[in-house]
Write a protein that holds these residues in place. Sequence first.
Motif, PDB file in Angstrom:
ATOM      1  N   LYS A 103     -44.169  48.549 -49.189  1.00 20.16           N
ATOM      2  CA  LYS A 103     -43.017  49.604 -49.812  1.00 20.16           C
ATOM      3  C   LYS A 103     -42.226  50.089 -49.015  1.00 20.16           C
ATOM      4  CE  LYS A 103     -47.981  51.584 -51.756  1.00 20.16           C
ATOM      5  NZ  LYS A 103     -47.830  50.954 -52.690  1.00 20.16           N
ATOM      6  N   ALA A 118     -38.236  57.888 -55.910  1.00 15.22           N
ATOM      7  CA  ALA A 118     -38.757  59.103 -55.058  1.00 15.22           C
ATOM      8  C   ALA A 118     -37.644  59.342 -54.083  1.00 15.22           C
ATOM      9  CB  ALA A 118     -40.330  59.249 -54.974  1.00 15.22           C
ATOM     10  N   VAL A 141     -47.177  62.761 -51.381  1.00 11.63           N
ATOM     11  CA  VAL A 141     -47.515  61.873 -51.519  1.00 11.63           C
ATOM     12  C   VAL A 141     -46.955  60.660 -50.209  1.00 11.63           C
ATOM     13  CG1 VAL A 141     -47.623  59.105 -53.148  1.00 11.63           C
ATOM     14  CG2 VAL A 141     -46.623  62.166 -53.522  1.00 11.63           C
ATOM     15  N   LYS A 143     -47.910  56.959 -48.693  1.00  5.42           N
ATOM     16  CA  LYS A 143     -48.307  55.389 -49.056  1.00  5.42           C
ATOM     17  C   LYS A 143     -48.826  54.519 -47.132  1.00  5.42           C
ATOM     18  CE  LYS A 143     -46.368  55.744 -53.463  1.00  5.42           C
ATOM     19  NZ  LYS A 143     -46.045  55.358 -54.387  1.00  5.42           N
ATOM     20  N   VAL A 153     -52.947  54.825 -51.538  1.00  8.76           N
ATOM     21  CA  VAL A 153     -51.702  55.765 -52.028  1.00  8.76           C
ATOM     22  C   VAL A 153     -52.190  57.355 -52.419  1.00  8.76           C
ATOM     23  CG1 VAL A 153     -50.206  56.477 -53.524  1.00  8.76           C
ATOM     24  CG2 VAL A 153     -50.975  54.121 -53.245  1.00  8.76           C
ATOM     25  N   GLU A 184     -43.278  60.557 -49.678  1.00  8.32           N
ATOM     26  CA  GLU A 184     -42.446  60.570 -50.825  1.00  8.32           C
ATOM     27  C   GLU A 184     -42.596  61.483 -51.370  1.00  8.32           C
ATOM     28  OE1 GLU A 184     -42.875  55.710 -52.670  1.00  8.32           O
ATOM     29  OE2 GLU A 184     -43.387  57.564 -53.877  1.00  8.32           O
ATOM     30  N   GLU A 185     -41.640  62.040 -51.816  1.00  5.38           N
ATOM     31  CA  GLU A 185     -41.105  62.577 -52.752  1.00  5.38           C
ATOM     32  C   GLU A 185     -42.328  63.230 -54.133  1.00  5.38           C
ATOM     33  OE1 GLU A 185     -37.794  62.533 -55.049  1.00  5.38           O
ATOM     34  OE2 GLU A 185     -38.417  63.953 -56.570  1.00  5.38           O
ATOM     35  N   PHE A 186     -43.301  64.032 -54.332  1.00  7.55           N
ATOM     36  CA  PHE A 186     -43.953  63.853 -55.651  1.00  7.55           C
ATOM     37  C   PHE A 186     -42.913  63.735 -56.865  1.00  7.55           C
ATOM     38  CE2 PHE A 186     -46.357  66.398 -58.773  1.00  7.55           C
ATOM     39  CZ  PHE A 186     -47.343  65.003 -59.754  1.00  7.55           C
ATOM     40  N   MET A 187     -43.643  62.960 -57.656  1.00  8.08           N
ATOM     41  CA  MET A 187     -42.499  62.564 -58.844  1.00  8.08           C
ATOM     42  C   MET A 187     -43.724  63.748 -59.951  1.00  8.08           C
ATOM     43  SD  MET A 187     -40.738  59.223 -59.330  1.00  8.08           S
ATOM     44  CE  MET A 187     -41.944  58.131 -58.325  1.00  8.08           C
ATOM     45  N   GLU A 191     -46.626  57.984 -67.048  1.00  7.89           N
ATOM     46  CA  GLU A 191     -45.946  57.223 -66.107  1.00  7.89           C
ATOM     47  C   GLU A 191     -46.317  55.495 -67.531  1.00  7.89           C
ATOM     48  OE1 GLU A 191     -49.204  57.630 -62.547  1.00  7.89           O
ATOM     49  OE2 GLU A 191     -48.344  55.828 -61.907  1.00  7.89           O
ATOM     50  N   LYS A 213     -56.212  54.891 -64.639  1.00  7.80           N
ATOM     51  CA  LYS A 213     -56.624  54.487 -63.664  1.00  7.80           C
ATOM     52  C   LYS A 213     -58.352  55.246 -63.416  1.00  7.80           C
ATOM     53  CE  LYS A 213     -51.744  53.684 -61.664  1.00  7.80           C
ATOM     54  NZ  LYS A 213     -51.387  51.917 -61.553  1.00  7.80           N
ATOM     55  N   MET A 272     -42.143  56.619 -63.176  1.00  4.72           N
ATOM     56  CA  MET A 272     -42.288  58.008 -63.752  1.00  4.72           C
ATOM     57  C   MET A 272     -41.157  58.268 -65.034  1.00  4.72           C
ATOM     58  SD  MET A 272     -44.446  59.975 -63.131  1.00  4.72           S
ATOM     59  CE  MET A 272     -46.004  60.079 -61.352  1.00  4.72           C
ATOM     60  N   VAL A 281     -41.778  54.071 -59.127  1.00  4.14           N
ATOM     61  CA  VAL A 281     -43.038  54.515 -58.679  1.00  4.14           C
ATOM     62  C   VAL A 281     -43.570  53.502 -57.812  1.00  4.14           C
ATOM     63  CG1 VAL A 281     -45.548  55.623 -58.713  1.00  4.14           C
ATOM     64  CG2 VAL A 281     -43.920  56.123 -60.652  1.00  4.14           C
ATOM     65  N   GLU A 282     -43.377  51.809 -58.666  1.00  6.20           N
ATOM     66  CA  GLU A 282     -43.343  50.830 -57.143  1.00  6.20           C
ATOM     67  C   GLU A 282     -43.174  49.474 -58.404  1.00  6.20           C
ATOM     68  OE1 GLU A 282     -47.606  49.779 -56.988  1.00  6.20           O
ATOM     69  OE2 GLU A 282     -48.349  50.005 -58.684  1.00  6.20           O
TER      70      GLU A 282
HETATM   71  P1  AMP Z   1     -48.187  53.486 -57.041  1.00  6.53           P
HETATM   72  O1  AMP Z   1     -50.084  51.715 -55.664  1.00  6.53           O
HETATM   73  O2  AMP Z   1     -47.057  52.899 -55.363  1.00  6.53           O
HETATM   74  O3  AMP Z   1     -48.683  53.108 -57.893  1.00  6.53           O
HETATM   75  O4  AMP Z   1     -48.876  54.579 -56.620  1.00  6.53           O
HETATM   76  C1  AMP Z   1     -50.124  53.850 -57.182  1.00  6.53           C
HETATM   77  C2  AMP Z   1     -50.416  55.709 -58.196  1.00  6.53           C
HETATM   78  O5  AMP Z   1     -50.457  56.767 -57.039  1.00  6.53           O
HETATM   79  C3  AMP Z   1     -49.025  56.032 -59.088  1.00  6.53           C
HETATM   80  O6  AMP Z   1     -49.747  55.303 -60.237  1.00  6.53           O
HETATM   81  C4  AMP Z   1     -48.770  57.122 -59.381  1.00  6.53           C
HETATM   82  O7  AMP Z   1     -49.675  57.807 -60.241  1.00  6.53           O
HETATM   83  C5  AMP Z   1     -48.823  57.393 -57.710  1.00  6.53           C
HETATM   84  N1  AMP Z   1     -47.738  57.969 -57.416  1.00  6.53           N
HETATM   85  C6  AMP Z   1     -47.255  56.994 -56.591  1.00  6.53           C
HETATM   86  N2  AMP Z   1     -46.263  57.786 -55.814  1.00  6.53           N
HETATM   87  C7  AMP Z   1     -45.899  58.578 -57.454  1.00  6.53           C
HETATM   88  C8  AMP Z   1     -44.617  59.414 -56.733  1.00  6.53           C
HETATM   89  N3  AMP Z   1     -44.003  60.071 -55.396  1.00  6.53           N
HETATM   90  N4  AMP Z   1     -45.394  60.840 -57.244  1.00  6.53           N
HETATM   91  C9  AMP Z   1     -46.540  61.175 -58.273  1.00  6.53           C
HETATM   92  N5  AMP Z   1     -46.757  59.715 -58.447  1.00  6.53           N
HETATM   93  C10 AMP Z   1     -47.042  59.066 -57.622  1.00  6.53           C
END
Ligand code: AMP
Length: 420
Positions: A103, A118, A141, A143, A153, A184-187, A191, A213, A272, A281-282
């Motif tokens: 990440k 974010a 958040v 990770k 996460v 990370e900042e919460f977004m 999605e 999910k 997002m 997000v990723e």
């Molecule tokens: P990721 O493995 O990075 O996809 O994260 C898994 C899930 O966590 C994502 O699908 C989002 O629902 C949530 N998530 C990850 N990062 C954020 C973020 N910065 N703000 C809000 N939700 C997040």
Amino acid sequence: MNILILGSGGREHSLAWAVKQNPKCDRLIVAPGNAGIAMIAECASIDVENGAAVVEFATENAIDFVIIGPEAPLAAGVADALRAAGILCFGPSQKAAQLEASKAFTKDICDACNAPTAAYAHFTDADAAKAYIREQGAPIVVKADGLAAGKGVIVAEDVDTALDAIDDMFDGSFGDAGAEVVIEEFMEGEEASWFILCDGENVLPVGTAQDHKRAYDGDKGLNTGGMGAYSPAPVMTDSVIDKAMNEIIKPCVAEMAKRGTPYQGVLYAGFMIKDGQPRLVEYNARFGDPECQVLMMRLGGQILDLLLAAAVGTLDKAQVNWADDHAMTIVMAANGYPGAYEKGSVIKGLDALVEDSSNMVFHAGTKLVDGEITANGGRVLNVTARGATLNEARERAYHAVNSIHWPDGFNRTDIGWRAL
Ligand code: AMP
Ligand code: GLY
């Protein structure tokens, strides 16, 4: 062509099903495969994370093209081993697959090309991470940096939860994945996922999708690998797609090439979206599962030509033939999933289902035992249908789900609620 697909999930069943429809496909082998895949392709038992073993198998079987399904072989460098042996392969190199495997790496790429994502910081020290969390406040958040099978996460509503997550990660509950954390900042927002084929330089989108999910209806319960999906995702409007392409995808693909690690494979971008603005997000370095199942249902046999174009570097000349259709897949999982579950229960009613270009049950964790399909994993079946509208796809898929007799399994009954 002789084609080898690596993997054993619903994603790989749907890839095999679509690839097989293409007249270019002569012989199809899937390793290791599952009971559903065995009905349409040969299955082979090889260690798909061992590059040398995959090369040896591909050479012995005169394989012309290898398609890598899951992330683990990519992170293990199987694509590099195949290319070094002169075998055509779809999937990013180990270095390029860091877009999923790290990440912190992805954040660095985004920074370098100003792609909206974010705000973040990364830490290898628990105390510094905690100080940062206290300073930022919640929601926030946390990770684990590396691959943690979707469990790395923690979206923390309050500061204490975030601090606990730091302790867990540095205590080794996430293995090596937790040795470095990204905070990370919460977004806020909605999605959606977008799948883009890349040949190192050119890009070609092959569809949007939305996953579900959480384990239960109403987005309740624990996070899972995904309980259902549909395509297209209405939140990905033309304007959001334009922004995502020009502000995020193209700059990141160009940055990867500039660094000498061109990205060749499918880029699975999670966004997002808020007020018409996508933020990343990723990235994942593979197709989503179960998102792949709905994409393959919509794309059919042309996918082989597209994957080949990505592998040989001719995506600029390729195009996708889209029908104005919709697809939905509903995951049937073993009772207890994503926690502990039993294996071995018998699934009945599959033989009586119509399977054609608009209706398919893609298998994930299944095994043939004494002539019967039995459950052999957490996510077991992906009941998939296509229709002129999302509602039609939904009705077909749930009709099939309701014809399957499996008391030891469960499924969500609200897949597609956001769009419907
Ligand atoms: P990721 O493995 O990075 O996809 O994260 C898994 C899930 O966590 C994502 O699908 C989002 O629902 C949530 N998530 C990850 N990062 C954020 C973020 N910065 N703000 C809000 N939700 C997040
Ligand atoms: N369905 C989510 C994933 O494949 O990562």
